[in-house]
Enzyme design. Structure first.
Site, PDB file in Angstrom:
ATOM      1  N   TYR A  45      57.595  37.491  23.163  1.00 39.12           N
ATOM      2  CA  TYR A  45      56.687  36.651  22.371  1.00 39.12           C
ATOM      3  C   TYR A  45      56.766  35.219  22.872  1.00 39.12           C
ATOM      4  O   TYR A  45      57.867  34.704  23.077  1.00 39.12           O
ATOM      5  CB  TYR A  45      57.067  36.679  20.879  1.00 39.12           C
ATOM      6  CG  TYR A  45      55.953  37.243  20.041  1.00 39.12           C
ATOM      7  CD1 TYR A  45      54.676  36.690  20.094  1.00 39.12           C
ATOM      8  CD2 TYR A  45      56.153  38.341  19.211  1.00 39.12           C
ATOM      9  CE1 TYR A  45      53.638  37.221  19.359  1.00 39.12           C
ATOM     10  CE2 TYR A  45      55.113  38.875  18.466  1.00 39.12           C
ATOM     11  CZ  TYR A  45      53.851  38.304  18.546  1.00 39.12           C
ATOM     12  OH  TYR A  45      52.824  38.831  17.822  1.00 39.12           O
ATOM     13  N   GLU A  47      54.252  32.457  21.809  1.00 39.96           N
ATOM     14  CA  GLU A  47      53.145  31.643  21.273  1.00 39.96           C
ATOM     15  C   GLU A  47      53.348  30.173  21.617  1.00 39.96           C
ATOM     16  O   GLU A  47      54.458  29.652  21.492  1.00 39.96           O
ATOM     17  CB  GLU A  47      53.043  31.838  19.759  1.00 39.96           C
ATOM     18  CG  GLU A  47      52.343  33.142  19.416  1.00 39.96           C
ATOM     19  CD  GLU A  47      52.351  33.471  17.941  1.00 39.96           C
ATOM     20  OE1 GLU A  47      53.094  32.827  17.185  1.00 39.96           O
ATOM     21  OE2 GLU A  47      51.614  34.386  17.549  1.00 39.96           O
ATOM     22  N   ASP A 190      29.978  30.476  33.595  1.00 38.39           N
ATOM     23  CA  ASP A 190      30.746  31.710  33.467  1.00 38.39           C
ATOM     24  C   ASP A 190      30.635  32.399  34.832  1.00 38.39           C
ATOM     25  O   ASP A 190      29.640  33.045  35.141  1.00 38.39           O
ATOM     26  CB  ASP A 190      30.131  32.565  32.351  1.00 38.39           C
ATOM     27  CG  ASP A 190      30.806  33.919  32.215  1.00 38.39           C
ATOM     28  OD1 ASP A 190      31.562  34.311  33.122  1.00 38.39           O
ATOM     29  OD2 ASP A 190      30.551  34.602  31.208  1.00 38.39           O
ATOM     30  N   THR A 216      36.539  36.013  34.343  1.00 42.98           N
ATOM     31  CA  THR A 216      37.505  37.088  34.164  1.00 42.98           C
ATOM     32  C   THR A 216      38.319  37.144  35.453  1.00 42.98           C
ATOM     33  O   THR A 216      37.931  36.552  36.469  1.00 42.98           O
ATOM     34  CB  THR A 216      36.820  38.447  33.942  1.00 42.98           C
ATOM     35  OG1 THR A 216      35.859  38.648  34.971  1.00 42.98           O
ATOM     36  CG2 THR A 216      36.142  38.512  32.589  1.00 42.98           C
ATOM     37  N   LYS A 219      37.270  41.283  38.112  1.00 41.73           N
ATOM     38  CA  LYS A 219      36.056  41.760  38.795  1.00 41.73           C
ATOM     39  C   LYS A 219      36.235  41.526  40.301  1.00 41.73           C
ATOM     40  O   LYS A 219      37.107  42.140  40.894  1.00 41.73           O
ATOM     41  CB  LYS A 219      34.825  41.052  38.231  1.00 41.73           C
ATOM     42  CG  LYS A 219      34.576  41.389  36.742  1.00 41.73           C
ATOM     43  CD  LYS A 219      33.274  40.830  36.242  1.00 41.73           C
ATOM     44  CE  LYS A 219      32.978  41.236  34.810  1.00 41.73           C
ATOM     45  NZ  LYS A 219      33.559  40.304  33.806  1.00 41.73           N
ATOM     46  N   ARG A 225      43.080  42.820  34.097  1.00 45.39           N
ATOM     47  CA  ARG A 225      42.007  42.604  33.123  1.00 45.39           C
ATOM     48  C   ARG A 225      42.354  41.377  32.275  1.00 45.39           C
ATOM     49  O   ARG A 225      43.381  41.371  31.590  1.00 45.39           O
ATOM     50  CB  ARG A 225      41.929  43.857  32.251  1.00 45.39           C
ATOM     51  CG  ARG A 225      40.639  44.109  31.544  1.00 45.39           C
ATOM     52  CD  ARG A 225      40.494  45.580  31.237  1.00 45.39           C
ATOM     53  NE  ARG A 225      40.014  46.268  32.426  1.00 45.39           N
ATOM     54  CZ  ARG A 225      38.743  46.266  32.840  1.00 45.39           C
ATOM     55  NH1 ARG A 225      37.807  45.626  32.155  1.00 45.39           N
ATOM     56  NH2 ARG A 225      38.398  46.907  33.922  1.00 45.39           N
TER      57      ARG A 225
HETATM   58  N1  DSN Z   1      30.940  43.958  31.175  1.00 45.43           N
HETATM   59  C1  DSN Z   1      30.849  43.100  32.317  1.00 45.43           C
HETATM   60  C2  DSN Z   1      29.888  43.595  33.337  1.00 45.43           C
HETATM   61  O1  DSN Z   1      29.860  44.790  33.554  1.00 45.43           O
HETATM   62  O2  DSN Z   1      29.176  42.826  33.939  1.00 45.43           O
HETATM   63  C3  DSN Z   1      30.565  41.716  31.952  1.00 45.43           C
HETATM   64  O3  DSN Z   1      31.661  41.192  31.288  1.00 45.43           O
END
Ligand code: DSN
Length: 403
Positions: A45, A47, A190, A216, A219, A225
């Protein structure tokens, strides 16, 4: 102890290995990233933030989180980074909170043209807390910067949001900054889909231009993730930190933060740059091959493209996605600009090459994939014939557990 889940993990391993993964937002994380995700760091933990925790025993995770922050800043050329967001959606929620009060106005892309749920969808928190207005793509499916400026002058938003989930072309972030400066609003990006390309220097970077950039890490960036928030503004950095913890989240996932640190190190190498260059090359080769085969393709300047399957094969995106699963090719149905079908059907299919390229997909493979898809969706070759080609190709690639 839990054979049921163990066997299902093996089943998923087999699915990932025999199939061709073309979902543009997916990738295969390295063994090092996966080991950190599964490490004993999950037990802690923590925080708060490094040196400012609500628990004892944080001296080691403090070092890990500080390394992750420093590496994120180095990779993207940012002054401040928050590495605690559990996801891109959480990162966007914190960014909005840092940028404007509740009820503030955001100008973002029309969702059906490639925006994300957190960019103002009625089913997302975003549209309930903030007032979203939208700009469309032009008839060619491209950003129309003059129109964005026109709408921004009419709507006077607090924030203009750029960065999308299904946009196959390069985004001119400098132009978006100029529009924000002209109308006197903040700029948020984003970059979740194109973060890997930006890290590799293969797409212009928004990080020095935007007030806040979110992404994110799983990707094109090929990490665990999770989410990441970047800014160069110290006052905004403080607001971002309070928005992530304690406003939206509790304890950070230090095992995932360690995996993010590894991902940022991996992405700062020449081999990652070469990988991203291959992703771009494979995507373009496949998109162009579809065009040659007479299939309506958007073409591509990044890691993804859109196919109009309704016009090309007389079936909707949902049907095309299901049909391709019969031959172990995974894609997702997607709205195309000006789509006449609803989001649960769609006229299009979104295809990306970040994942398959990690496994070893070559340009020749990418071209052959266009032929296999075309043959199967047009019913000119049988399921047996097409699935055999898919399995021959994937058996020559690296297995997911070897990456
Ligand atoms: N769900 C994602 C995508 O497939 O583009 C976006 O966050």
């Amino acid at each position: 102890m839990d054979k049921e889940i163990f066997d299902l993990i093996l089943e998923e391993t087999s699915r990932q290995n025999r199939g061709i993964e073309l979902i543009a937002s997916e990738n295969y994380a390295s063994k090092e990233v996966r080991e950190a995700c599964g490490s004993i760091l999950t037990n802690k933990y923590a925080e708060g933030y490094p040196a400012r925790r609500y628990y004892g025993g944080c001296e080691v995770v403090d070092k890990i989180e500080s390394i992750a922050i420093a590496r994120a800043c180095e990779l993207f050329g940012s002054k401040f980074a928050n590495v605690q967001s559990h996801s891109g959606s959480q990162a966007n929620a914190a960014a909005y909170r840092a940028l404007m009060p509740e009820g503030g106005k955001v100008l973002s892309l029309v969702l059906n043209d490639g925006g994300h749920l957190t960019h103002g969808s009625p089913v997302s928190f975003s549209s309930h807390l903030y007032n979203f207005v939208h700009y469309p793509l032009d008839v060619e499916g491209r950003l129309d910067y003059e129109n964005i400026l026109k709408i921004a002058l009419e709507e006077k938003p607090d924030v203009i949001l750029a960065g999308y989930s299904a946009y196959p072309y390069e985004i001119d972030f400098k132009r978006i900054r100029e529009i924000c400066d002209y109308v006197g609003c903040k700029m948020m990006v984003d970059m979740a889909h194109i973060a890997g390309l930006i890290a590799a220097g293969l797409h212009n970077s928004p990080v020095a231009l935007a007030d806040i950039t979110t992404t994110t890490t799983h990707k094109t960036l090929r990490g665990p993730r999770g989410g990441l928030i970047l800014t160069n503004d110290e006052a905004l950095a403080k607001k971002i930190n309070s928005a992530v913890f304690p406003y939206y989240q509790g304890g950070p996932l230090e095992h995932i933060i360690a995996a993010k640190a590894i991902c940022f190190k991996e992405a700062n190498t020449d081999s990652f740059k070469a990988y991203m260059a291959s992703v771009k090359e494979n995507t373009k080769a496949c998109a162009d091959e579809f065009e040659k085969l007479g299939v309506k393709s958007s073409g591509s300047e990044n890691h993804l493209f859109l196919l109009n399957v309704l016009d090309s094969f007389g079936i909707n995106g949902k049907e095309a996605q299901a049909k391709l699963e019969e031959i172990d090719i995974t894609t997702n149905k997607n709205m195309i600009p000006g789509d006449t079908l609803p989001p649960n059907k769609t006229s299009g299919l979104r295809i990306g090459f970040a994942a398959s390229t990690t496994r070893g997909c070559t340009k020749e493979d990418a071209i052959e994939i266009a032929h296999i898809i075309c043959d199967y969706l047009s019913n000119s070759k049988s399921q047996e014939e097409c699935v055999a080609k898919v399995h021959t190709m994937t058996s020559s690639w690296k297995a997911t557990e070897e990456i």
